[in-house]
Design a protein around this motif. Structure first.
Motif, PDB file in Angstrom:
ATOM      1  N   GLU A 270      64.715 112.581  25.019  1.00 21.04           N
ATOM      2  CA  GLU A 270      63.415 112.236  25.601  1.00 21.04           C
ATOM      3  C   GLU A 270      62.604 113.515  25.678  1.00 21.04           C
ATOM      4  O   GLU A 270      63.036 114.497  26.288  1.00 21.04           O
ATOM      5  CB  GLU A 270      63.590 111.623  26.990  1.00 21.04           C
ATOM      6  CG  GLU A 270      62.279 111.198  27.618  1.00 21.04           C
ATOM      7  CD  GLU A 270      62.457 110.628  29.016  1.00 21.04           C
ATOM      8  OE1 GLU A 270      61.482 110.090  29.572  1.00 21.04           O
ATOM      9  OE2 GLU A 270      63.577 110.729  29.555  1.00 21.04           O
ATOM     10  N   SER A 313      53.349 101.288  29.001  1.00 15.88           N
ATOM     11  CA  SER A 313      53.939  99.983  29.279  1.00 15.88           C
ATOM     12  C   SER A 313      53.084  98.882  28.650  1.00 15.88           C
ATOM     13  O   SER A 313      51.876  99.051  28.458  1.00 15.88           O
ATOM     14  CB  SER A 313      54.060  99.759  30.785  1.00 15.88           C
ATOM     15  OG  SER A 313      52.780  99.819  31.402  1.00 15.88           O
ATOM     16  N   ARG A 344      55.787 106.690  25.888  1.00 20.51           N
ATOM     17  CA  ARG A 344      56.874 105.731  25.730  1.00 20.51           C
ATOM     18  C   ARG A 344      57.118 105.320  24.280  1.00 20.51           C
ATOM     19  O   ARG A 344      57.892 104.408  24.023  1.00 20.51           O
ATOM     20  CB  ARG A 344      56.641 104.470  26.572  1.00 20.51           C
ATOM     21  CG  ARG A 344      56.661 104.709  28.070  1.00 20.51           C
ATOM     22  CD  ARG A 344      56.803 103.381  28.802  1.00 20.51           C
ATOM     23  NE  ARG A 344      56.682 103.553  30.233  1.00 20.51           N
ATOM     24  CZ  ARG A 344      56.833 102.573  31.114  1.00 20.51           C
ATOM     25  NH1 ARG A 344      57.116 101.346  30.694  1.00 20.51           N
ATOM     26  NH2 ARG A 344      56.713 102.798  32.401  1.00 20.51           N
TER      27      ARG A 344
END
Length: 379
Positions: A270, A313, A344
């Motif tokens: 990440e 999101s 993301r």
């Protein structure tokens, strides 16, 4: 060939079909590009988009997800209206017959007029917006500017004073203030002035940000409405750099943006953005690029939801999309420099199909190596 070696050879030949048949179950870092394409074709649960010049141009032309989000709150308004809680300083100047501190009028018309002035104790505007003054009684102050209230009081005092003049100033501003809170160095209440402070002005007066601008969000609450946007998208004086109104509330939040590297990338991890913008080329470079011993350069994918919220999101009505780029094509290296990463995002580097047979051969080598070692030792 000795009986022992002959037995090992025959055993290996017998096991070879079973090992090859079990290739699909060998451990890998994820599906191959062919398997991803097949899953999209058979299941249809996500969209597959080939990254080319037309697609990149369309993405570049799309409006930035950060700009224009705060402008929906734009509205006119004043910042010098008196309101409940304000503390007023009222001064009364009189010429001739005086109510406050003067010697009064003289009967001799030739005598020079006398003047006097009086500053009243600080007056707090009540919760109903009114104040109480001597010789005037209770009067509504909220909603007026200091000049307007001064003119009103001058008219009221004229009934009992020969030539009064009233000056009103806001000694302590409570109504015309905004609250700046969150990740700033000096959070608190900020009084507004006729200079018309904006969002960036308020943050600067509050000591600036406590964290990097690129990962900071600003939320503005105005009445029963609110809006949120990335601070990095606000340019001084732009439509998002709103002129602040009384009782606005600014909340600064530090929300680090990250994307994820998976598959046959050099270092699956990440990864924080660190910069305001990160391209796909930079994202791959931070992971040391596709693993040359494992990766299929024709199967580099970016998985995301579109449309998405600021944090990546899924937004309402979002659909999953996979962008595929063929890094065997030299033009892909230019396209990946223009393809902008979103929070993301998942960057997946597919495994090469040849890796599975190679792993099977490695297992066979491990199986036979003890027999070869024993043969060398016995010779």
């Amino acid at each position: 060939m000795s009986p022992r070696n002959s037995f090992a050879f025959r055993t290996g030949i017998c096991l070879l079909p079973a090992l090859l048949a079990g290739c699909a179950s060998l451990p890998t870092s994820g599906p191959t590009g062919v398997e991803i394409v097949r899953a999209q074709r058979d299941l249809g649960k996500f969209e597959l988009v080939e990254l080319d010049e037309a697609v990149v141009a369309e993405l570049e032309a799309a409006p930035s997800s950060g700009r224009g989000r705060l402008s929906v709150l734009a509205q006119p308004g004043d910042v010098d209206r008196i309101g409940p809680g304000d503390i007023l300083q009222i001064s009364i100047f009189e010429v001739g017959a005086a109510l406050f501190g003067g010697r009064g009028a003289t009967l001799d018309p030739a005598a020079p007029a006398t003047g006097s002035g009086e500053t009243l104790p600080p007056v707090v505007v009540g919760r109903d917006g009114s104040i109480t003054l001597p010789w005037v009684g209770r009067i509504q102050a909220a909603g007026s500017t200091p000049d307007e209230l001064g003119m009103t009081l001058t008219g009221r005092y004229r009934a009992n004073s020969e030539n009064p003049q009233v000056m009103v100033a806001i000694r302590e501003n409570v109504n015309n203030t905004v609250v700046v809170q969150g990740d700033v160095k000096k959070p608190g209440r900020l009084p507004l002035t006729l200079a018309r402070e904006r969002v960036l002005d308020a943050i600067a007066i509050a000591g600036g940000l406590a964290n990097p601008t690129a990962d900071s969000l600003v939320n503005i609450s105005r009445g029963d409405r609110s809006a949120e946007g990335p601070l990095s998208a606000i340019e001084p004086g732009s439509i998002d750099d709103l002129q602040l109104l009384p009782q606005d509330r600014l909340s600064i939040t530090f929300r680090p943006r990250t994307y994820t590297l998976l598959g046959a990338a050099g270092k699956p991890a990440e990864v924080p953005f660190q910069n305001m913008r990160v391209s796909l080329a930079e994202a791959l470079g931070r992971g040391a690029g596709p693993n040359e011993n494992q990766a299929d350069p024709r199967a580099v994918f970016v998985f995301r939801y579109e449309p998405a919220n600021l944090d990546g999101s899924p937004a309402e009505g979002a659909v999953p999309v996979a962008y595929r780029v063929n890094m065997r094509d030299p033009m892909a290296y230019f396209l990946t420099q223009r393809f902008e990463m979103h929070p993301r995002d998942v960057v997946y580097v597919g495994n090469a199909g040849a890796n599975i047979p190679t792993k099977a051969m490695q297992i066979l080598n491990l199986f036979f190596s003890p027999f070869y070692t024993a043969k060398v030792v016995t010779q």
